[in-house]
Design an enzyme around this catalytic site. Structure first.
Site: not given
Ligand code: ADP
Ligand code: MG
Ligand code: ADP
Length: 480
Positions: A115, A202, A294
């Site tokens: 990430k 973040e 994917r």
């Molecule tokens: P993964 O790789 O597990 O899918 P993500 O980074 O895509 O992880 O985040 C999954 C979920 O977590 C998002 O859909 C959101 O609901 C929440 N999320 C992730 N980052 C943030 C953020 N910076 N602020 C608020 N919610 C977040």
């Molecule tokens: Mg995700």
């Protein structure tokens, strides 16, 4: 000899992929572990290879899968989602063994699976994103960086595993006092789950909508998008309901987010199908989150509104074809909603119901209805895999029509044996906020009362279950 393609997956997605392989007039090779010996994907494939007792370890065993491909003479492997789908070592093993990996190159998977690295690539390409750190330094140094980040941006902050995925490895820290403890737990969990203890921070987007864009790129770099999806309704940061398009966006926002997704894919030298995920804040700004390298569970909703078979396209592109359609030929029509019907008890924190036998299985049909599943009457749900039984995807020209059709389908759907998410979804579909399209990622937390339902909330369903049970008992007696 016909071209053979091996499907390195199980459950509904193995079947979904096998269907497209067979429609292309190729042969599908399935693999399976012992707990899956009665699974439908084995029966519909042209050939099935047992790869071990598992559970899970053999679906994750790169050598065994490569050997199965070689033994069967498969030219290509489709990894599906989960398991080895985002494993760069697996893509690399395919590349080394002259087997086509249906997805992007190992190099791209490596970069985007991290990430922090992905955020760097996107920052260099001027893609908007929330403020964040690089990997935190080890030990107390890292904790100090975290404290400083919290002071600068304010709480809550998001602590993420750099190699995380599938909603795991994400922690929301509400206040500085919790940081020291959470930081240590996050590191050791990340090490255990992803074999990498890197974590980063973040800024939190408060009550965001999860909006993502399906993209497809051919080997010449020609990249198109198939519109947006809303996946805001989640439990434990994992999606439950997916909608295409993300209809609360204005036309201008939709255009802008889709163009940004294509730009992000190009910046990463993306090839084949992928998804660019964003968070949409309530002020209308959107921020890059990650690229999933994917096919995704929810690809069906994009297929419903574009008419494009994404898996068929993936296979053709991987075998060397150019994209057959330009961006202006992709037409988005109507709405689609997908529900993940899981063997879970929503009232018991969505606890999996594996190990139970599906005693009755009656599925809905009709106009605009699509089912992607693998279960049947008498099927014993293996306890060792995820709890997704079937995806119900519904198309409609208007949002209301789509919701009405979905409700009708759920009242027609009978699954007995395990508890499922069906009655919960029925309750949710009747919620005025859902009906208005007023939801963000906090929806389930703010609508906990939706978990308060009768197991058989509709009279029709109650009756259907009763009749089905009696009928089923009758069948058994007859068979005996
Ligand atoms: P993964 O790789 O597990 O899918 P993500 O980074 O895509 O992880 O985040 C999954 C979920 O977590 C998002 O859909 C959101 O609901 C929440 N999320 C992730 N980052 C943030 C953020 N910076 N602020 C608020 N919610 C977040
Ligand atoms: Mg995700
Ligand atoms: P065919 O087999 O007819 O040559 P493909 O199956 O290779 O076409 O096309 C891949 C996907 O792209 C399919 O899902 C198809 O529906 C879609 N597609 C093909 N041509 C167009 C077009 N002109 N506009 C939109 N979609 C298209």
């Amino acid at each position: 000899m016909k071209t053979k393609i091996l499907v390195a997956n199980r459950g509904e997605i193995a079947i979904r992929i096998i269907r497209s392989i067979q429609e292309l007039n190729y042969e599908a090779v399935a693999v399976y572990e012992t707990p899956d010996k009665n699974s439908s994907h084995i029966r519909i494939a042209n050939e099935a290879i047992w790869i071990g007792n598992g559970p899970r370890s053999d679906y994750l065993n790169i050598d065994k899968i490569i050997r199965a491909a070689q033994k069967s003479g498969a030219k290509a492997i489709h990894p599906g989602y989960g398991f080895l789908a985002e494993n760069a070592d697996f893509a690399r093993a395919c590349e080394k063994n002259d087997i086509i990996f249906i997805g992007p190159s190992s190099d791209v998977i490596d970069k985007l699976g991290n990430k922090v690295m992905a955020r760097q690539i996107m920052a260099d390409a001027d893609i908007p994103m929330v403020p964040g750190t690089k990997n935190l330094k080890q030990g107390d140094e890292g904790l100090k960086e975290a404290v400083a980040f919290g002071k600068k941006y304010g709480y809550p902050i998001m602590l993420k595993a750099t190699s995380g995925g599938g909603g795991r490895g994400i922690r929301r820290i509400e206040q500085e006092e919790d940081l020291a403890e959470q930081y240590l737990i996050a590191r050791s969990e990340a090490q255990a789950a992803f074999n990498d203890d890197s974590v980063y921070l973040e800024k939190v987007v408060v009550r965001p909508k999860h909006v993502e864009v399906q993209i497809i790129a051919d080997h010449t770099g020609n990249t198109v998008h198939l519109g947006t999806r809303d996946c805001s309704i989640q439990r434990r940061n994992q999606k439950l309901i997916e909608i295409a398009p993300a209809f609360h966006l204005t036309t201008q926002q939709g255009d802008s987010i889709c163009k940004t997704a294509v730009k992000a894919a190009k910046a990463a030298n993306y090839f084949n199908a992928g998804t660019v995920e964003f968070l949409l804040a309530d002020d209308g700004n959107f921020y890059f989150m990650e690229i999933n390298t994917r096919l995704q569970v929810e690809h069906t909703v994009s297929e419903m509104i574009t008419g494009i078979d994404i898996v068929r396209t993936q296979i053709k592109l991987a075998l060397g074809k150019d994209l057959l359609f330009a961006q202006d030929e992709v037409q988005l029509r109507g709405h689609a909603i997908e529900l993940r019907i899981n063997a879970e008890d929503p009232k018991n924190d969505f606890m999996p119901e594996g190990g139970k036998t599906v005693s009755v299985y009656r599925s809905p049909g009709g106009y605009g209805v699509r089912l992607d599943g693998f279960c049947y009457q008498g099927f014993i749900i293996p306890q060792v895999y995820d709890s997704l039984l079937v995806k119900l995807t519904v198309f409609g020209w208007s949002w209301n029509e789509t919701v009405d059709r979905l409700r009708r389908c759920l009242t027609n759907f009978v699954i007995t044996g395990p508890k499922t998410t069906i009655p919960f979804y029925l309750n949710l579909l009747n919620d005025p906020d859902f009906q208005k399209g007023d939801f963000d990622t906090s929806f389930l937390e703010t609508h906990e009362y939706l978990l308060d339902y009768e197991e058989d909330s509709s009279e029709v369903n109650k009756l259907a279950r009763l009749i089905a049970e009696i009928h089923h008992k009758g069948e058994n007696t007859y068979a005996a």
